[in-house]
Enzyme design. Structure first.
Site, short mmCIF file in Angstrom:
data_model
loop_
_atom_site.label_atom_id
_atom_site.label_comp_id
_atom_site.label_asym_id
_atom_site.label_seq_id
_atom_site.Cartn_x
_atom_site.Cartn_y
_atom_site.Cartn_z
N GLU A 176 -34.13 -110.23 -11.33
CA GLU A 176 -34.99 -109.05 -11.36
C GLU A 176 -36.35 -109.34 -10.76
O GLU A 176 -37.12 -110.14 -11.30
CB GLU A 176 -35.18 -108.55 -12.80
N GLU A 275 -36.08 -98.81 -20.14
CA GLU A 275 -37.08 -99.83 -20.46
C GLU A 275 -38.46 -99.23 -20.25
O GLU A 275 -39.16 -99.55 -19.29
CB GLU A 275 -36.88 -101.08 -19.60
#
Length: 290
Positions: A176, A275
């Site tokens: 990520e 998120e």
């Protein structure tokens, strides 16, 4: 064209609840069918698995630890050999010490591998198929450009090792990029282009890209083009509004109805992780869905 599937990131959502089991139950009660946890290591995996099962959730993502795991003394592996039932925990203050993963950090290869072992144990206990392999930060005081080549070499070495370990357990590792303009100026991996180039160099099919639209917008924008270019590499998506990291339907730069529709149109079949920092209690904010 399958509809998008959403997972509750219980490290962010339901902040009014004190522990991960309570947040998992809240996610199930809110209608989620899946959940993800950044760092589950403060809770016994059996307790988390039981809470997820009782809530009707499947766990779809966890991260490797931010720093080195430990037993009651010494390294995690040695401690577990002495006490097979020992539950590993994070070293106190890992994040406070400035650690956000160890994958690309020179001199920390052994600690990265211990953390990977810990993450695999949790993933297996939780039935979780994906682990975010955190790259970590440029060492304090170092010049990013000066250490970039060394850090990439370390990252490639660790990723090849991780790919082999994960393949044995039929698990997927994710990379990520995290933005270095707002969230973490020292993070090593900060653009999808950098992550894709590293994935190409490693060349392992069970390593994929984690696309957090919050970070991608801040670093590069051009979301339509980047989604279309990199989606074949993507194993997981996360969302939050920019710049406040609030709910998708909160005011901000991103047009989530358009982006969600684009993901559907491009054939994305994985989960979309919520998120974001909720403005109120619970997990509102998905009215921006397609």
């Amino acid at each position: 064209m399958a509809p998008l599937r959403f997972s509750a990131n219980v490290s962010w959502l339901f902040p009014e609840l004190p522990g991960l089991p309570a947040r998992l139950r809240a996610a199930g009660s809110s209608g989620f069918e899946a959940a993800e946890v950044a760092w589950p290591y403060a809770e016994p995996p059996e307790a988390l698995a039981r809470a997820a099962r009782e809530a009707g959730l499947r766990l779809v993502l966890i991260n490797t630890p931010p720093g080195a795991p430990r037993g009651r003394s010494g390294g995690f592996r040695e401690a577990r050999e002495r006490e097979p039932g020992l539950r590993p925990v994070l070293s106190a203050g890992d994040r406070e010490k400035g650690e956000m993963g160890l994958g690309a950090v020179p001199g920390r290869q052994a600690a990265f591998r211990e953390g990977l072992e810990q993450a695999v144990l949790y993933a297996k206990a939780l039935g979780c198929p994906r682990i975010h392999l955190m790259a970590g930060r440029v060492p304090q005081g170092a010049d990013r450009a000066a250490v970039r080549s060394e850090m990439e070499t370390v990252f490639l070495e660790n990723l090849r090792h991780a790919a082999g370990v994960l393949a044995q357990e039929s698990l997927v590792g994710l990379l990520e990029p995290i933005n270095t303009r707002i969230t973490d100026p020292q993070y090593f991996l900060d653009t999808p282009q950098q992550a894709a180039a590293i994935l190409q160099k490693v060349g392992r099919p069970n390593l994929q890209l984690q696309m957090d639209l919050f970070h991608w917008q801040i670093m590069d924008g051009n979301l339509t083009g980047n989604i279309r270019e990199f989606l074949p590499l993507v194993g997981h998506v996360q969302v939050a509004q920019v710049p406040g990291r609030g709910e998708p339907d909160s005011p901000g730069e991103l047009n989530f109805p358009y982006l969600f529709q684009l993901l559907e149109d491009e054939g994305y079949e994985g989960f979309v992780g919520c998120e974001y920092r909720p403005q109120g209690e619970g997990a509102p904010g998905l009215q921006a869905g397609p």
